[in-house]
Scaffold this motif. Structure first.
Motif, PDB file in Angstrom:
ATOM      1  N   CYS A 116      20.035  34.503  12.777  1.00  0.00           N
ATOM      2  CA  CYS A 116      18.952  34.733  13.731  1.00  0.00           C
ATOM      3  C   CYS A 116      18.592  36.209  13.879  1.00  0.00           C
ATOM      4  O   CYS A 116      17.478  36.523  14.311  1.00  0.00           O
ATOM      5  CB  CYS A 116      19.317  34.138  15.093  1.00  0.00           C
ATOM      6  SG  CYS A 116      20.870  34.761  15.750  1.00  0.00           S
ATOM      7  N   ARG A 132      17.115  35.795   4.954  1.00  0.00           N
ATOM      8  CA  ARG A 132      18.165  34.821   5.273  1.00  0.00           C
ATOM      9  C   ARG A 132      18.812  34.222   4.035  1.00  0.00           C
ATOM     10  O   ARG A 132      19.975  33.861   4.058  1.00  0.00           O
ATOM     11  CB  ARG A 132      17.616  33.739   6.198  1.00  0.00           C
ATOM     12  CG  ARG A 132      17.373  34.316   7.585  1.00  0.00           C
ATOM     13  CD  ARG A 132      16.824  33.342   8.589  1.00  0.00           C
ATOM     14  NE  ARG A 132      16.389  34.100   9.767  1.00  0.00           N
ATOM     15  CZ  ARG A 132      15.432  33.727  10.597  1.00  0.00           C
ATOM     16  NH1 ARG A 132      14.805  32.575  10.393  1.00  0.00           N
ATOM     17  NH2 ARG A 132      15.103  34.485  11.625  1.00  0.00           N
ATOM     18  N   CYS A 142      21.451  25.807  18.128  1.00  0.00           N
ATOM     19  CA  CYS A 142      20.735  26.428  17.007  1.00  0.00           C
ATOM     20  C   CYS A 142      20.643  25.454  15.845  1.00  0.00           C
ATOM     21  O   CYS A 142      21.631  24.829  15.460  1.00  0.00           O
ATOM     22  CB  CYS A 142      21.463  27.692  16.573  1.00  0.00           C
ATOM     23  SG  CYS A 142      20.710  28.463  15.140  1.00  0.00           S
ATOM     24  N   SER A 143      19.422  25.363  15.268  1.00  0.00           N
ATOM     25  CA  SER A 143      19.223  24.423  14.173  1.00  0.00           C
ATOM     26  C   SER A 143      19.846  24.937  12.875  1.00  0.00           C
ATOM     27  O   SER A 143      20.010  24.191  11.924  1.00  0.00           O
ATOM     28  CB  SER A 143      17.721  24.196  13.968  1.00  0.00           C
ATOM     29  OG  SER A 143      17.104  25.439  13.665  1.00  0.00           O
ATOM     30  N   ALA A 144      20.157  26.232  12.850  1.00  0.00           N
ATOM     31  CA  ALA A 144      20.666  26.810  11.595  1.00  0.00           C
ATOM     32  C   ALA A 144      22.178  27.000  11.621  1.00  0.00           C
ATOM     33  O   ALA A 144      22.746  27.596  10.710  1.00  0.00           O
ATOM     34  CB  ALA A 144      19.973  28.150  11.333  1.00  0.00           C
ATOM     35  N   ASP A 181      24.372  26.535   8.560  1.00  0.00           N
ATOM     36  CA  ASP A 181      24.170  27.481   7.456  1.00  0.00           C
ATOM     37  C   ASP A 181      24.611  28.884   7.818  1.00  0.00           C
ATOM     38  O   ASP A 181      24.568  29.795   6.995  1.00  0.00           O
ATOM     39  CB  ASP A 181      22.679  27.555   7.074  1.00  0.00           C
ATOM     40  CG  ASP A 181      22.169  26.221   6.564  1.00  0.00           C
ATOM     41  OD1 ASP A 181      22.961  25.526   5.880  1.00  0.00           O
ATOM     42  OD2 ASP A 181      21.012  25.883   6.856  1.00  0.00           O
ATOM     43  N   CYS A 182      25.003  29.070   9.063  1.00  0.00           N
ATOM     44  CA  CYS A 182      25.191  30.435   9.555  1.00  0.00           C
ATOM     45  C   CYS A 182      26.670  30.809   9.525  1.00  0.00           C
ATOM     46  O   CYS A 182      27.539  29.985   9.788  1.00  0.00           O
ATOM     47  CB  CYS A 182      24.658  30.531  10.986  1.00  0.00           C
ATOM     48  SG  CYS A 182      24.852  32.150  11.727  1.00  0.00           S
TER      49      CYS A 182
END
Lengths: 486, 371, 103
Positions: free
Chosen positions: B320, B327, B348-350, B353-354
């Motif tokens: 983010c 990214r 968080c939708s990510a 992947d984060c």
């Protein structure tokens, strides 16, 4: 987590050494307010005029960014550490690395016969006389033997003319003989053709041996046909059809085109580029006529001042940049050669802009007459009965050819690091030396830079490109795209 | 966050032991600690028991451990008579490391693992020598870290030799400041390991003043640069590491250009967010910078290197705080045992992947917000 | 040893120095300045006549910053040789890379 008893941190000044030594660097005024300072590694700094004097005379320089830049670009070095020299030495070596390979481009002039009568061509003959204007098989055998003795692991075997496809049998023989004798090299084949001669047999052969086609396209129809004459019909029509034919059969990336700018061309920069775009090309090499004696048989059509070419070049170049800024990839190849030298630590393999000069060091020419020449231009001079750069006969052997007086005269005058007028030129790293040109134009292979068209053209374009690089990030990004595209 | 080190109670043990955990038929909440090194004639030699509660055994027994729950079969642990249990290797993790020493010949302003002056070479050497044969042959990557690992001298080569012979398939990812390679014979010694070795070397700036200041060591820049060039001669894989911090951020684009010119042979460049712990805390005023302050410079730097053909990774930065175009370059670099997420990251939708943030960091950027 | 002698009256000082600087890139030389003369001592006696004429062209055409250039050339002469010596002796580290990426 435990924190140890701390040492006292020292401030930045503690690690700075205010004194410095000069490294070998050169400079020139890049515009009315700035100096271009180029170090031994080829990295550069642009700084206000007067900076060099301040650096040399050790006047205090308050501009911290400039000081850091000068160190990072290897213009100056701190007094206490000499280990940094090894890094710079590696840079210098890297730039000259191609020398270890010696000649990697081998040009075979299979015949002078041609179906075109271009007014700027110095060599071709429209004739059926194979005897006098074709390379003899025995000479070809010798030439192949010489080529395969080159220390280079990567070799380009380029067929020129005349029109080499008029001697297709000889060409076939050359490729197949080379491949049967080769043991350890990777060989690329290129045919330089006017693009008007093609048939299924030729295509099959090109496919079989993965041969590249290089052809000529001077611009839109009226311009191309004015420069490049067929005995009957339009060369433009034939070459465009040829390009299509080759593309369909060999793949789009297997055929490229070269342009030559005649006096007439100079009036049509945009039209020339549009012709390239319309015909599906993504690059162009904006190339002047080498103003050698033989091209000047028709001075009205072929003679112009370097300055006129430069005006044409800049107009064309600005137009190319606009095209790229609008999102279409379209590369100018001469700029790419120079930009590669400026933006990467490597040397370009383009033979006409090297130091030592590309002649012999990077290229050898086996001419239809059975003699070995230092460069393409050298064999063109021979057509004017000037044999200054004829190294010897193909049967003479490597050692004799490369130690001939003719070869030595090339070597002696081919290092711009040691040529007057070049040795202290800030952009010489991005430029080259050309003893053959200076012999042809000034009558002296050493050359006189203040009056040299080679110098005027290259310096002007190099300075222009550096200004462009500094001008905007978007242009800089385009340049990076150009040099990293395969 | 997972605590790899804990202290419990111990019985019947004098000195120290390293062994691999194996479930035991006899004990419900415990493992046998196996190490054939202590008895080459018996591959199944059980040398100790590791358990949740005290066992009645003649064998050394360590228990009452705070990190007991994360222990798993195949893990390798170190125990000693003070009740210490350190997890040296977790079979299920991709973030295992050999720790060589706390000592260092630099003193970086933002060091997350502050160097100590105590001679700890023998201690860690012992642990690593025991550990290597116990690791799973399938292990993909092993990190090696310190301090400066090469301060161990020839014994560091020995460790690399052990890894090469015992774990021939494993990639070795070694963090070093690279100074030692200014001596060419050390670079030459790396050649035998080059197939599986990546040296991760920090380079903080394109000039000696800024770099030497960050590492608090005169001549460090020159030594590292020369070291890198010597390594290149032997085609050693190199990952350059660039930390994103205030003192060097304004020349980050120049550094990227410098890398393309002077270090084009590096395999990859990693731009790294700061782990805000250790010495970094003391130097907060000098180092702290919010990601938005360098977003544009970072973007230009990443694209420059990428265009040039050098692989770029961004480490330790939650997605983010990165510009959308960057990214794809982000890597889940924070070791699983250090990785954490904030409460707000739950939405968080990510998140999957984060790479999260450092659980070890004492301060985090305010710019984290769920995507 | 070859000595080229210039009358100060005939040539502006700056031009001479500039030309000398140019030569110093090619030949090993020493400069002596007296009240009315410049003397250039060239270690090579076999200097070609075209170099002498080059020198004269340089004197008449060069810009006004030769003193600076001469200074740079003089100060960096040794390090230049050292760099070349190192470049000649060190290993070619980028060879394969250049082939891979840029050719």
């Amino acid at each position: 987590m435990e924190v140890v008893k701390r040492q006292k941190f020292k401030p930045k000044e503690h690690y700075n050494s205010p004194g410095y030594k000069l490294l070998p660097f050169k400079y020139l005024h890049i515009d009315s307010t700035n100096e271009l300072i180029v170090g031994a590694s080829g990295d550069y700094v642009i700084a206000p005029i007067g900076s060099v004097e301040a650096i040399v005379k050790r006047r205090p320089i308050s501009n911290e960014k400039l000081m850091r830049d000068l160190h990072a670009k290897h213009i100056i070095i701190d007094e206490y550490e000499s280990g940094g020299l090894d890094v710079i030495a590696n840079r210098i070596r890297t730039k000259k690395d191609h020398l270890l390979q010696l000649s990697s481009l081998h040009i075979f002039v299979l015949t002078l016969r041609c179906n075109h009568t271009c007014h700027y061509c110095q060599v071709s003959r429209v004739t059926q006389d194979k005897q006098s204007f074709d390379l003899k098989k025995t000479d070809l055998d010798h030439a192949i033997e010489l080529m395969l003795k080159s220390p280079s692991k990567f070799i380009t075997m380029e067929f020129q003319g005349g029109e080499p496809l008029l001697a297709f049998d000889l060409l076939k023989y050359a490729v197949e003989t080379t491949l049967s004798l080769n043991t350890d090299k990777r060989i690329n084949f290129v045919i330089c053709t006017n693009g008007t001669i093609y048939n299924e047999e030729i295509i099959k052969f090109c496919l079989k041996y993965d041969i590249l086609i290089s052809t000529s396209l001077d611009g839109p129809e009226f311009l191309h046909d004015s420069n490049r004459k067929l005995r009957k019909g339009s060369s433009y029509h034939d070459v465009i059809a040829g390009i299509q034919y080759f593309r369909n059969a060999l793949g789009k990336d297997r055929i490229s085109a070269l342009m030559t700018a005649s006096s007439l061309s100079l009036k049509y920069p945009q039209e020339i580029i549009n012709a390239y775009l319309e015909n599906g090309f993504h690059n162009i090499f904006l190339r002047p006529i080498s103003p050698y004696g033989f091209a000047l048989k028709s001075p009205k059509k072929n003679y112009y001042e370097t300055q006129q070419f430069l005006e044409f070049y800049e107009k064309a170049f600005e137009y190319i940049l606009q095209i790229n800024l609008k999102g279409t990839f379209f590369r100018e190849d001469f700029a790419s050669v120079i930009l590669k030298k400026i933006l990467t630590p490597f040397q370009s393999n383009y033979v006409d802009l090297q130091s030592p000069a590309g002649a012999i060091n990077s290229v050898l020419v086996y001419n239809y007459d059975g003699y070995v020449y230092a460069s393409d231009e050298s064999r063109m001079l021979a057509e004017q009965n000037d044999y200054s750069f004829r190294l010897g006969h193909v049967s003479d052997g490597y050692k004799k050819l490369l130690t001939s007086d003719e070869a030595l005269s090339v070597f002696k005058n081919s290092l711009n690091e040691a040529l007057n007028g070049c040795s202290d030129c800030a952009v010489s790293d991005f430029c080259g030396a050309d003893p053959v040109f200076h012999h042809a134009i000034q009558g002296d292979a050493y050359g006189h830079r203040p009056t040299s068209g080679f110098c005027e053209k290259n310096m002007s374009i190099i300075k222009y490109l550096i200004r462009k690089l500094e001008e905007s990030t978007s242009v800089r990004n385009i340049f990076y795209e150009w040099i990293s595209a395969k | 966050m997972i605590n790899l080190s804990s202290r419990g109670k111990v019985e019947n043990l004098e000195g120290q032991l390293v062994g691999k955990l194996r479930p035991s038929k006899g004990i419900k909440y415990g493992f046998e600690l196996v190490n054939s090194l202590y008895d080459p004639t018996n591959e199944d030699r059980v040398v100790a028991l590791v358990s949740q509660e005290r066992l009645n055994s003649q064998l050394p027994n360590i228990f009452n451990l705070s990190n007991y729950k994360i222990l798993a079969e195949g893990d390798v642990v170190y125990i000693n008579d003070q009740g210490v249990l350190d997890i040296l290797y977790r079979r299920q993790s991709k973030h295992n490391t050999l720790f060589i020493t706390d000592q260092c010949n630099s003193y970086c302003l933002m060091c997350s693992q502050p160097p100590k002056n105590k001679d700890d070479f023998d201690f860690h050497y012992f642990r690593n020598k025991c550990l290597i044969p116990l690791m799973d042959e399938e292990t993909e990557v092993i990190g090696i870290t310190g301090g400066e690992p090469f301060l161990l001298g020839d014994r560091m080569i020995e460790i690399l030799e052990d890894l090469k012979s015992q774990l021939p398939q494993t990639t070795i990812h070694l963090l070093t400041n690279g100074k030692v390679f200014a001596w060419n014979d050390w670079a030459e010694k790396m050649e035998q390991f080059k197939e599986n070795l990546i040296l991760a070397v920090p380079l903080y700036s394109d000039n000696f003043v800024d770099h030497d200041y960050i590492v608090q060591s005169n001549g460090a820049f020159r030594q590292t640069m020369l070291g890198l060039h010597n390594l290149a001669k032997y085609q050693i894989h190199i990952e350059l590491r660039v930390v994103l911090q205030r003192p060097t951020i304004k020349r980050i684009e120049e550094l990227s250009l410098f890398i393309t010119k002077n270090l084009p042979f590096v395999e990859s460049v990693a731009f790294m967010g700061l782990e805000f712990t250790g010495l970094a805390i003391a130097n907060k005023d000098k180092l702290w910078i919010e990601p938005s302050e360098y977003a544009s410079a970072l973007k230009k730097s990443v694209f420059l290197l990428d265009r040039f053909g050098i692989r770029v990774n961004i480490f330790n930065m939650p997605l983010c705080v990165l510009e959308p175009e960057l990214r794809d370059f982000a890597t889940k670099s924070i070791s699983d045992w250090k990785r954490s997420y904030l409460d707000k990251c739950e939405h968080c939708s990510a998140k999957s992947d984060c790479g999260g943030v450092f659980g070890t960091s004492r301060q985090l950027t305010n710019e984290i917000s769920p995507l | 040893m070859r000595i080229i002698d210039f009358d100060k009256q005939a040539y502006k000082k700056q031009s001479v120095l500039k030309a000398i600087y140019s030569l110093s890139n090619i030949y090993s030389l020493k400069l002596e300045i007296t009240d009315d003369r410049y003397c250039v001592f060239l270690e090579s006696a076999s200097i070609k006549e075209n170099i002498i004429s080059e020198l004269k062209i340089a004197i008449t055409t060069r810009v006004n910053d030769f003193e600076l250039r001469y200074h740079i050339a003089a100060e960096t002469k040794e390090v230049k040789l050292l760099l070349l010596a190192k470049a000649l002796s060190s290993g070619g580290i980028y060879d394969d890379l250049a082939d891979e990426i840029w050719k």
